[in-house]
Structure formats: structure tokens, C-alpha cells
Design a protein around this motif. Structure first.
Motif, PDB file in Angstrom:
ATOM      1  N   GLY A  60    -134.084  37.034 -19.665  1.00 60.42           N
ATOM      2  CA  GLY A  60    -132.911  37.820 -19.330  1.00 60.42           C
ATOM      3  C   GLY A  60    -131.779  36.972 -18.776  1.00 60.42           C
ATOM      4  O   GLY A  60    -131.874  35.747 -18.667  1.00 60.42           O
ATOM      5  N   GLN A  61    -130.715  37.644 -18.426  1.00 59.90           N
ATOM      6  CA  GLN A  61    -129.526  37.002 -17.872  1.00 59.90           C
ATOM      7  C   GLN A  61    -129.774  36.674 -16.397  1.00 59.90           C
ATOM      8  O   GLN A  61    -130.131  37.541 -15.609  1.00 59.90           O
ATOM      9  CB  GLN A  61    -128.337  37.951 -18.008  1.00 59.90           C
ATOM     10  CG  GLN A  61    -127.043  37.411 -17.468  1.00 59.90           C
ATOM     11  CD  GLN A  61    -125.915  38.443 -17.567  1.00 59.90           C
ATOM     12  OE1 GLN A  61    -126.151  39.641 -17.643  1.00 59.90           O
ATOM     13  NE2 GLN A  61    -124.695  37.954 -17.542  1.00 59.90           N
ATOM     14  N   VAL A  66    -123.304  36.888  -6.058  1.00 61.52           N
ATOM     15  CA  VAL A  66    -121.968  37.462  -6.163  1.00 61.52           C
ATOM     16  C   VAL A  66    -121.801  38.176  -7.510  1.00 61.52           C
ATOM     17  O   VAL A  66    -121.270  39.288  -7.578  1.00 61.52           O
ATOM     18  CB  VAL A  66    -120.875  36.381  -5.967  1.00 61.52           C
ATOM     19  CG1 VAL A  66    -119.494  36.931  -6.264  1.00 61.52           C
ATOM     20  CG2 VAL A  66    -120.942  35.825  -4.542  1.00 61.52           C
ATOM     21  N   THR A  67    -122.283  37.566  -8.573  1.00 64.37           N
ATOM     22  CA  THR A  67    -122.188  38.194  -9.886  1.00 64.37           C
ATOM     23  C   THR A  67    -123.040  39.456  -9.949  1.00 64.37           C
ATOM     24  O   THR A  67    -122.635  40.452 -10.553  1.00 64.37           O
ATOM     25  CB  THR A  67    -122.594  37.195 -10.992  1.00 64.37           C
ATOM     26  OG1 THR A  67    -121.808  36.006 -10.854  1.00 64.37           O
ATOM     27  CG2 THR A  67    -122.382  37.780 -12.376  1.00 64.37           C
ATOM     28  N   LEU A  68    -124.200  39.437  -9.288  1.00 68.43           N
ATOM     29  CA  LEU A  68    -125.018  40.644  -9.226  1.00 68.43           C
ATOM     30  C   LEU A  68    -124.275  41.758  -8.495  1.00 68.43           C
ATOM     31  O   LEU A  68    -124.320  42.916  -8.907  1.00 68.43           O
ATOM     32  CB  LEU A  68    -126.363  40.375  -8.550  1.00 68.43           C
ATOM     33  CG  LEU A  68    -127.275  41.598  -8.410  1.00 68.43           C
ATOM     34  CD1 LEU A  68    -127.678  42.161  -9.772  1.00 68.43           C
ATOM     35  CD2 LEU A  68    -128.508  41.245  -7.591  1.00 68.43           C
ATOM     36  N   LEU A 101    -132.515  41.204 -17.198  1.00 68.21           N
ATOM     37  CA  LEU A 101    -132.183  40.425 -16.014  1.00 68.21           C
ATOM     38  C   LEU A 101    -133.311  39.461 -15.705  1.00 68.21           C
ATOM     39  O   LEU A 101    -134.474  39.849 -15.667  1.00 68.21           O
ATOM     40  CB  LEU A 101    -131.959  41.359 -14.812  1.00 68.21           C
ATOM     41  CG  LEU A 101    -131.714  40.705 -13.459  1.00 68.21           C
ATOM     42  CD1 LEU A 101    -130.379  39.974 -13.453  1.00 68.21           C
ATOM     43  CD2 LEU A 101    -131.765  41.751 -12.353  1.00 68.21           C
ATOM     44  N   SER A 102    -132.961  38.202 -15.472  1.00 70.85           N
ATOM     45  CA  SER A 102    -133.935  37.202 -15.052  1.00 70.85           C
ATOM     46  C   SER A 102    -133.707  36.891 -13.581  1.00 70.85           C
ATOM     47  O   SER A 102    -132.571  36.731 -13.142  1.00 70.85           O
ATOM     48  CB  SER A 102    -133.766  35.920 -15.876  1.00 70.85           C
ATOM     49  OG  SER A 102    -134.558  34.886 -15.322  1.00 70.85           O
ATOM     50  N   GLN A 120    -132.300  41.016  -3.298  1.00 70.52           N
ATOM     51  CA  GLN A 120    -131.033  40.700  -3.955  1.00 70.52           C
ATOM     52  C   GLN A 120    -130.132  41.930  -4.047  1.00 70.52           C
ATOM     53  O   GLN A 120    -128.908  41.814  -3.948  1.00 70.52           O
ATOM     54  CB  GLN A 120    -131.277  40.103  -5.337  1.00 70.52           C
ATOM     55  CG  GLN A 120    -131.768  38.665  -5.291  1.00 70.52           C
ATOM     56  CD  GLN A 120    -130.741  37.748  -4.644  1.00 70.52           C
ATOM     57  OE1 GLN A 120    -129.581  37.680  -5.062  1.00 70.52           O
ATOM     58  NE2 GLN A 120    -131.155  37.041  -3.601  1.00 70.52           N
ATOM     59  N   LEU A 121    -130.708  43.110  -4.215  1.00 70.06           N
ATOM     60  CA  LEU A 121    -129.905  44.333  -4.209  1.00 70.06           C
ATOM     61  C   LEU A 121    -129.292  44.556  -2.827  1.00 70.06           C
ATOM     62  O   LEU A 121    -128.117  44.934  -2.711  1.00 70.06           O
ATOM     63  CB  LEU A 121    -130.746  45.539  -4.611  1.00 70.06           C
ATOM     64  CG  LEU A 121    -131.188  45.577  -6.077  1.00 70.06           C
ATOM     65  CD1 LEU A 121    -132.145  46.738  -6.312  1.00 70.06           C
ATOM     66  CD2 LEU A 121    -129.984  45.655  -6.998  1.00 70.06           C
TER      67      LEU A 121
END
Length: 135
Positions: A60-61, A66-68, A101-102, A120-121
Motif C-alpha cells: 500500500g501507500q 502529516v500526510t495521513l 495503506l502501508s 497514527q490516527l
């Protein structure tokens, strides 16, 4: 926006405490539902209708924090629920996935992947609110 995490298998110690910790932290930022299914076949039935589906996948991506956070904001603006799907120890393929998602190039145990995803969330929500997130 509601965030749903559909995961194959039950989380056990020592990861259960971490899941509870991040679930509590996230409760101040977003509506979060954690759904555990016994087998891969039960996953698709538990994905909310009209949800944007992001499958955790080794190919995954990879997103930085920040991008998340921007990814979450884009999903919120689309007014669709966001559903992350975490496979079991043998991974999972999902035709319905809108996104893959990776969490990085290293292989993680599926229970630890859930902890990392929730952390991360939480971090992404802190970024969106302009709050410190490195500590």
C-alpha cells in the motif's frame, strides 16, 4: 466522520492494553468503532455502506504523519465514513478497497499493526488541531 476499524482476529495481551489506551485518546477527537471478525470471509459484511475503505497492505501507500492527517481531513470533507481493514496473520485481499495503506516496509504482527494504526490516527488528529504530536 466516523472511523471504523475492521480487523481479523481478536486482540490479546499485551496489545489489548495499547488498543484500549489509544481508543480512549481518540474518543476526544472522533467517533471510532472497532470491529473484530473471526475470519477473512466476515470482513466485507462488516464494512459500513458508503464508507471509504482503506486496506492495510504491504504494497500500500506509505504516508508520513502529516500526510495521513491530510488524508483524514480529505475523507472528512467527503462526508463519508472511513473504514480501515486489518487482515489477519496471512494478510487479506479486498476487492472493495478504495485505497491501500502501508504502515512501512517492515512486516508487523497483525495485532501490533492495529496499535500502530490507532496511534497514527491519534497523532493525525493532533496535527489537524495544531497540537504538539511528537511527544
Amino acid at each position: 466522520m466516523r472511523i471504523v476499524v475492521v480487523a481479523v482476529g481478536r486482540v490479546r495481551a499485551p496489545f489489548a492494553d495499547d488498543i484500549a489506551h489509544y481508543t480512549k485518546l481518540l474518543s476526544g477527537h472522533t467517533a471510532l468503532d472497532l470491529i473484530e471478525v473471526r475470519e477473512d470471509e466476515g470482513v466485507e459484511r462488516r464494512i459500513p455502506e458508503r464508507a471509504f475503505v482503506s486496506l492495510l497492505h504491504e504494497r500500500g501507500q506509505a504516508l508520513d504523519s502529516v500526510t495521513l492527517s491530510r488524508f483524514l481531513e480529505d475523507r472528512r470533507m467527503s462526508r463519508r465514513d472511513l473504514c480501515f481493514v486489518v487482515g489477519g496473520p496471512f494478510g487479506l485481499e479486498l476487492d472493495r478497497a478504495d485505497h491501500r495503506l502501508s504502515l512501512g516496509p517492515m512486516t508487523l504482527p497483525h495485532q501490533l499493526a492495529r496499535v500502530v494504526l490507532l496511534e497514527q490516527l491519534f497523532r493525525a488528529h493532533k496535527i489537524l488541531k495544531g497540537e504538539p504530536y511528537h511527544h
